[in-house]
Design a protein around this motif. Structure first.
Motif, short mmCIF file in Angstrom:
data_model
loop_
_atom_site.label_atom_id
_atom_site.label_comp_id
_atom_site.label_asym_id
_atom_site.label_seq_id
_atom_site.Cartn_x
_atom_site.Cartn_y
_atom_site.Cartn_z
N CYS A 46 0.84 -1.19 0.00
CA CYS A 46 0.00 0.00 0.00
C CYS A 46 0.87 1.24 0.00
CB CYS A 46 -0.91 0.03 1.23
SG CYS A 46 -2.21 -1.21 1.19
N VAL A 47 0.40 2.26 -0.69
CA VAL A 47 1.00 3.58 -0.67
C VAL A 47 0.02 4.48 0.06
CG1 VAL A 47 1.80 5.53 -2.06
CG2 VAL A 47 2.22 3.18 -2.84
N VAL A 48 0.49 5.16 1.10
CA VAL A 48 -0.37 5.97 1.96
C VAL A 48 0.03 7.44 1.85
CG1 VAL A 48 -1.24 6.30 4.30
CG2 VAL A 48 -0.49 4.02 3.57
N HIS A 49 -0.90 8.27 1.37
CA HIS A 49 -0.69 9.71 1.31
C HIS A 49 -1.10 10.29 2.67
CE1 HIS A 49 -0.25 10.15 -3.21
NE2 HIS A 49 -0.35 8.85 -2.98
N VAL A 50 -0.26 11.18 3.22
CA VAL A 50 -0.44 11.67 4.59
C VAL A 50 -0.81 13.15 4.61
CG1 VAL A 50 0.72 11.97 6.81
CG2 VAL A 50 1.21 9.95 5.41
N TYR A 51 -1.89 13.44 5.35
CA TYR A 51 -2.44 14.80 5.47
C TYR A 51 -2.39 15.25 6.92
CZ TYR A 51 -4.17 13.84 0.81
OH TYR A 51 -4.24 13.51 -0.52
N PRO A 52 -1.72 16.37 7.21
CA PRO A 52 -1.69 16.88 8.59
C PRO A 52 -3.09 17.28 9.06
CG PRO A 52 -0.04 17.97 7.24
CD PRO A 52 -0.92 17.19 6.31
N LEU A 53 -3.39 16.94 10.29
CA LEU A 53 -4.68 17.27 10.91
C LEU A 53 -4.40 17.92 12.26
CD1 LEU A 53 -7.84 17.02 11.16
CD2 LEU A 53 -7.41 14.83 12.26
N GLU A 54 -4.64 19.24 12.35
CA GLU A 54 -4.47 19.92 13.64
C GLU A 54 -5.71 19.62 14.48
OE1 GLU A 54 -2.71 23.92 15.63
OE2 GLU A 54 -3.34 24.02 13.54
N VAL A 55 -5.51 18.89 15.55
CA VAL A 55 -6.62 18.40 16.38
C VAL A 55 -7.18 19.53 17.23
CG1 VAL A 55 -7.28 16.76 18.18
CG2 VAL A 55 -5.69 16.06 16.37
N GLU A 56 -8.50 19.65 17.16
CA GLU A 56 -9.21 20.66 17.95
C GLU A 56 -10.00 20.04 19.09
OE1 GLU A 56 -11.41 22.55 14.82
OE2 GLU A 56 -9.69 23.74 14.18
N GLY A 57 -10.27 18.74 19.00
CA GLY A 57 -11.02 18.08 20.06
C GLY A 57 -11.21 16.59 19.79
N GLN A 58 -11.75 15.91 20.79
CA GLN A 58 -12.02 14.49 20.68
C GLN A 58 -13.44 14.24 21.17
OE1 GLN A 58 -9.77 11.71 23.18
NE2 GLN A 58 -9.66 10.31 21.45
N ARG A 59 -14.18 13.47 20.41
CA ARG A 59 -15.56 13.14 20.78
C ARG A 59 -15.57 12.21 21.99
NH1 ARG A 59 -18.62 13.07 15.35
NH2 ARG A 59 -18.35 15.27 14.81
N LYS A 60 -16.67 12.20 22.70
CA LYS A 60 -16.80 11.29 23.85
C LYS A 60 -16.98 9.85 23.39
CE LYS A 60 -18.51 14.73 26.97
NZ LYS A 60 -19.17 15.00 28.20
N ARG A 61 -17.60 9.67 22.22
CA ARG A 61 -17.81 8.32 21.66
C ARG A 61 -17.48 8.36 20.17
NH1 ARG A 61 -22.15 9.36 24.75
NH2 ARG A 61 -22.44 8.13 26.61
N TRP A 62 -16.92 7.26 19.68
CA TRP A 62 -16.64 7.14 18.24
C TRP A 62 -16.71 5.68 17.83
CZ3 TRP A 62 -13.01 8.74 21.82
CH2 TRP A 62 -11.89 7.91 22.01
N ARG A 63 -16.76 5.47 16.52
CA ARG A 63 -17.05 4.15 15.96
C ARG A 63 -16.12 3.04 16.46
NH1 ARG A 63 -17.66 3.25 9.61
NH2 ARG A 63 -19.57 4.39 10.04
N GLU A 64 -14.83 3.26 16.43
CA GLU A 64 -13.89 2.18 16.77
C GLU A 64 -13.33 2.30 18.19
OE1 GLU A 64 -11.07 1.59 13.58
OE2 GLU A 64 -12.65 1.68 12.08
N GLN A 65 -14.02 3.05 19.02
CA GLN A 65 -13.62 3.17 20.43
C GLN A 65 -13.67 1.78 21.06
OE1 GLN A 65 -16.12 5.85 22.61
NE2 GLN A 65 -14.59 6.20 24.18
N GLY A 66 -12.68 1.43 21.82
CA GLY A 66 -12.64 0.10 22.42
C GLY A 66 -11.96 -0.93 21.54
#
Length: 156
Positions: free
Chosen positions: A93-113
């Motif tokens: 696989c070739v993976v193109h990388v995009y910077p993401l300046e994090v502003e917050g984190q949700r309390k719940r998300w799909r792959e949590q756990g």
């Protein structure tokens, strides 16, 4: 008797990754663990129909780590790795990388756990990932951000 495939192996798979970062007392990079191997990786995934590559990367970051923020529209580079497929074979696989300046984190998300999410100082993040090209990408990006912060300049 087992059949031997005469089909050529598929070409490289294209994926998009977010490089989540924040600036606090220094620059920190967020990594997640892979569900299959438990190794440290960037949130990444396959192209999504109807979405720009950077938006697909941001969506993966939301699903895998619950993070939201401002993603850059241009990739800062790429790295290669071998993805283990369900049938036990590997696909380059070739993976193109995009910077993401994090502003917050949700309390719940799909792959949590399903994954561990952790912030690392730049040097530790680079050392934690397996792929040499990704190690270099993280180190150079972190150095660029740190230099910009120390000079009071913009990183855009």
């Amino acid at each position: 008797m087992d059949k031997i495939s005469t089909r050529p192996a598929p070409g490289p798979g294209l994926q998009y990754a977010a490089l989540p970062f924040r600036r606090d007392s220094g620059v920190s990079i967020l990594l997640v663990t892979s569900r299959e191997t438990g190794r440290w990786v960037l949130p990444k995934g396959w192209p999504m129909k109807g979405r720009k590559p950077c938006d697909a990367a941001a969506q993966e970051a939301l699903e895998e780590a619950g993070i939201v923020g401002r993603i850059e529209s241009q990739a800062i580079g790429f790295y290669r790795y071998d993805k283990r497929l369900p049938d036990g074979s590997d696909r380059r696989c070739v993976v193109h990388v995009y910077p993401l300046e994090v502003e917050g984190q949700r309390k719940r998300w799909r792959e949590q756990g399903q994954r561990t999410v952790r912030w690392f100082p730049v040097e530790e993040a680079a050392a934690a990932v397996k792929e040499p090209e990704l190690q270099d990408l993280i180190a150079v990006f972190g150095h660029h951000l740190s230099a910009g912060a120390n000079e009071g300049g913009s990183t855009d």
